[in-house]
Write a protein that holds these residues in place. Structure first.
Motif: not given
Lengths: 114, 110
Positions: A31, A33, A48-50, A55-56, A95, A99, A101-103, B36, B46, B49, B93, B96
């Motif tokens: 993913y 961004y 965002s791109f996937y 994506s958004e 990222r 599920p 997973a941080p950026l 962050y 980061f 989390q 998530y 996204n």
């Protein structure tokens, strides 16, 4: 530790010109961004791109912006006709696919439009 | 999307523990909470989390109550180099997209 790399670190362009900002995400990430940060302001989501498609996107990401993953490693942001108000830091992030997973962010490209 | 609210700024002294709280009242079931750190002219870095309860790593702890409507970042024994802006990010998530709030500017004094 793997990291997101961005080039160039600083780009100066004239109003109306096209610029391409480049990013190499972390290699096994899925993913991608783009964010921007105008001096003294907060970090703003752009897109965002996937799976090779957007994506958004936020309301900032209008028709002058486009993103592309031209090969297996690069992720680019193109600004077609730059305006003075496009001057900002542009950050790329990526990222992994799990599920939660941080950026992870690069150190940005400072774009100055004159 | 869950909106986050943080204090605009905080002051502390070297060696003290600093707690920064973030409110996220409409957090969704699948959302994670991520913190962050950002220094001037650098990308957000980061820190930590979590999803619920407490998470600890080598640099910070994250406390999340059962209702998950807030979270607290705890930095033990801060130093001058911890002066930065700290952002709480509640991640969607499902959609996204991840929005930063205004952040908390932490100023550590000698």
């Amino acid at each position: 530790e793997p990291e997101v790399t961005q080039t160039p670190s600083h780009q100066v362009t004239q109003m109306g010109q096209e610029v391409i900002l480049r990013c190499v995400p972390i290699s096994n990430h899925l993913y991608f961004y783009w964010y921007r940060q105008i001096l003294g302001q907060k970090v703003e989501f752009l897109v965002s791109f996937y799976n090779n498609e957007i994506s958004e996107k936020s309301e900032i990401f209008d028709d002058q912006f486009s993103v592309e993953r031209p090969d297996g490693s690069n992720f680019t942001l193109k600004i077609r006709s730059t305006k003075l108000e496009d001057s900002a830091m542009y950050f790329c992030a990526s990222r992994g696919g799990l599920p939660g997973a941080p950026l992870h962010f690069g150190n940005g490209t400072r774009l100055t439009v004159t | 999307l869950a909106k986050t609210t943080q204090p605009i700024s905080m002051d502390s002294y070297e060696g003290q523990e600093v707690n920064i709280t973030c409110s996220h009242n409409n957090i969704a079931t699948n959302d994670y909470i991520t913190w962050y750190q950002q220094f001037p002219s650098q990308g957000p870095r980061f820190i930590i989390q979590g999803y619920k309860t407490k998470v600890t790593n080598e640099v910070a702890s994250l406390f999340i109550p059962a209702d998950r409507k807030s979270s607290t970042l705890s930095l033990p024994r801060v130093s001058l180099s911890d002066t930065a802006v700290y952002y709480c990010l509640v991640g969607s998530y499902n959609f996204n997209k991840f929005y930063f709030g205004s952040g908390t500017k932490l100023n550590v004094k000698p």
